[in-house]
Motif scaffolding. Structure first.
Motif, PDB file in Angstrom:
ATOM      1  N   PRO A   2      -6.363 -12.595   9.458  1.00 21.02           N
ATOM      2  CA  PRO A   2      -6.112 -11.697   8.441  1.00 21.02           C
ATOM      3  C   PRO A   2      -6.941 -11.813   7.760  1.00 21.02           C
ATOM      4  CG  PRO A   2      -3.982 -13.588   8.664  1.00 21.02           C
ATOM      5  CD  PRO A   2      -5.165 -13.965   9.737  1.00 21.02           C
ATOM      6  N   MET A 144      -1.106  -5.903  11.464  1.00 22.70           N
ATOM      7  CA  MET A 144      -1.155  -5.907  10.666  1.00 22.70           C
ATOM      8  C   MET A 144      -2.293  -5.103   8.992  1.00 22.70           C
ATOM      9  SD  MET A 144      -2.923  -9.754   8.937  1.00 22.70           S
ATOM     10  CE  MET A 144      -1.598 -10.875  10.218  1.00 22.70           C
ATOM     11  N   ASP A 145      -2.790  -4.632   9.610  1.00 26.11           N
ATOM     12  CA  ASP A 145      -3.594  -3.349   9.079  1.00 26.11           C
ATOM     13  C   ASP A 145      -2.834  -2.041   8.860  1.00 26.11           C
ATOM     14  OD1 ASP A 145      -3.139  -1.613  11.268  1.00 26.11           O
ATOM     15  OD2 ASP A 145      -5.220  -1.819  12.274  1.00 26.11           O
ATOM     16  N   CYS A 147      -0.208  -3.080   7.247  1.00 21.83           N
ATOM     17  CA  CYS A 147       1.160  -3.738   6.671  1.00 21.83           C
ATOM     18  C   CYS A 147       0.490  -3.389   4.833  1.00 21.83           C
ATOM     19  CB  CYS A 147       1.537  -4.465   6.856  1.00 21.83           C
ATOM     20  SG  CYS A 147       2.312  -4.683   8.228  1.00 21.83           S
ATOM     21  N   PHE A 148       1.474  -3.812   3.984  1.00 23.81           N
ATOM     22  CA  PHE A 148       0.906  -3.939   2.921  1.00 23.81           C
ATOM     23  C   PHE A 148       0.674  -5.360   1.532  1.00 23.81           C
ATOM     24  CE2 PHE A 148       1.469   0.049   3.805  1.00 23.81           C
ATOM     25  CZ  PHE A 148       0.221   0.969   3.500  1.00 23.81           C
ATOM     26  N   GLY A 149      -0.076  -5.712   1.128  1.00 22.83           N
ATOM     27  CA  GLY A 149       0.076  -7.282   0.363  1.00 22.83           C
ATOM     28  C   GLY A 149       0.171  -7.112  -0.961  1.00 22.83           C
ATOM     29  N   ASP A 152      -2.994  -4.176  -2.784  1.00 20.30           N
ATOM     30  CA  ASP A 152      -3.210  -3.524  -2.180  1.00 20.30           C
ATOM     31  C   ASP A 152      -1.783  -2.734  -3.919  1.00 20.30           C
ATOM     32  OD1 ASP A 152      -3.568  -2.970  -0.068  1.00 20.30           O
ATOM     33  OD2 ASP A 152      -2.400  -4.122   1.218  1.00 20.30           O
ATOM     34  N   LYS A 170       1.392  -9.898   4.496  1.00 25.69           N
ATOM     35  CA  LYS A 170       1.336  -7.777   4.597  1.00 25.69           C
ATOM     36  C   LYS A 170       2.911  -7.803   5.469  1.00 25.69           C
ATOM     37  CE  LYS A 170      -3.226  -7.500   4.505  1.00 25.69           C
ATOM     38  NZ  LYS A 170      -3.431  -6.200   3.545  1.00 25.69           N
ATOM     39  N   SER A 191       7.663  -8.865   6.607  1.00 27.82           N
ATOM     40  CA  SER A 191       5.998 -10.132   6.461  1.00 27.82           C
ATOM     41  C   SER A 191       5.438 -10.409   7.921  1.00 27.82           C
ATOM     42  CB  SER A 191       5.619 -10.597   5.535  1.00 27.82           C
ATOM     43  OG  SER A 191       4.437 -10.223   4.247  1.00 27.82           O
ATOM     44  N   TRP A 192       3.984 -10.720   7.906  1.00 30.02           N
ATOM     45  CA  TRP A 192       3.368 -11.588   8.018  1.00 30.02           C
ATOM     46  C   TRP A 192       2.728 -12.708   7.385  1.00 30.02           C
ATOM     47  CZ3 TRP A 192       1.730 -10.602  13.312  1.00 30.02           C
ATOM     48  CH2 TRP A 192       2.048  -9.611  14.046  1.00 30.02           C
TER      49      TRP A 192
END
Length: 284
Positions: A2, A144-145, A147-149, A152, A170, A191-192
């Protein structure tokens, strides 16, 4: 790995999570710890982090090292700072041993206050047979790219969210309606998941993973703190290296309480942990 993980990955046994969950044996069955402020949300210590702390104390007190099932009742909100854990061995056997533990802190008047009490059974995950018969399927989460954490967008709740700096989260965009002011009403969160320093998962970090995502109540349209009343976790096998996938669902909110059912899957598509918790909701 990640993008939130550090360039130099921490290892199991030598990471911030390990240091912050380490307990010091004061006497047989009695342990001291300084609960870290790094695992707080809205200034209260996260319940999954607390479960990992008590899990480590029981791993030292019992003849078996791996948590198989652990049930916790959260009695009062824990705060960062000194705490004492007292354990009791309930039963020991060849394949399973059972113990209980309680964590205490002191109030402003110096009186001892019990924060959390657990009952758990431990064994050896490496001795389990490989046979798996299941209808469970891994959650479908975008790469993962996509998705949002937390980095963000704005903080989901007011107050401290120090724990998010220590996690790699994420989230599936389809469970992020609450962050845009348009919750789906479905009571789902996916989520990841990993630790921000790149440390791979082990049974103790799985105890954290089941309680580290934003509450499903957000997607039902409810904001604010959702304190855990009771949490039971089943560890099914030792996780493989790599990021985890966590899926949490709520089907019923009634009387100011809701349940959260969590599944944790590893990089080899194995169901490594399951949990159910009862949480209290502060309705408007």
């Amino acid at each position: 790995m990640p993008e939130a993980a550090s360039a130099t990955r921490a290892t199991i046994g030598d990471s911030e999570f390990d240091r912050d969950t380490a307990v010091t044996r004061r006497a047989p069955g009695v342990y001291d710890i300084d609960l870290s402020a790094g695992w707080t949300i809205i200034s209260a210590v996260n319940g999954g982090y607390l479960l990992a702390v008590l899990g480590r104390a029981l791993a030292d007190a019992l003849p078996h090292a791996d948590p198989f099932t652990i049930s916790a009742h959260y009695l009062t909100a824990s705060q960062p700072g000194p705490a004492v854990i007292r354990t009791d061995v309930v039963r020991t056997g060849r394949t399973l041993s059972t113990g209980q533990a309680a964590l205490f802190q002191y109030d402003e008047e110096g009186k001892e206050v019990e924060r959390i009490r657990v009952l758990a059974s431990y064994g050896d995950l490496d001795s389990l047979p490989d046979d798996v018969r299941t209808t469970a399927e891994p959650p479908v989460i975008p790469p993962m790219d996509q998705c949002f954490g937390p980095q963000d967008g704005p903080a989901p709740v007011e107050g401290s969210s120090a724990i998010t700096d220590r996690l790699m989260l994420k989230l599936d965009p389809s469970t992020l309606g609450w962050a845009l002011g348009a919750p789906s009403g479905k009571g789902e969160m996916r989520s990841w998941f990993g630790l921000a320093d790149g440390r791979d998962a082990d049974p103790f970090s799985l105890l954290l993973a089941v309680d580290a995502l934003p509450p499903t109540a957000f997607e039902i349209g409810i904001k604010g703190w959702v304190p855990t009343v009771e949490l039971t976790v089943h560890i099914r096998c030792r996780p493989a290296p790599g990021p985890l996938r966590v899926a949490i669902t709520t089907r019923n909110l009634a009387g100011g309480f809701l349940e959260e059912d969590a599944e944790v899957w590893d990089s080899e598509d194995r169901l490594v942990a399951q949990s159910r918790q009862l949480a209290r909701v502060r309705l408007p």
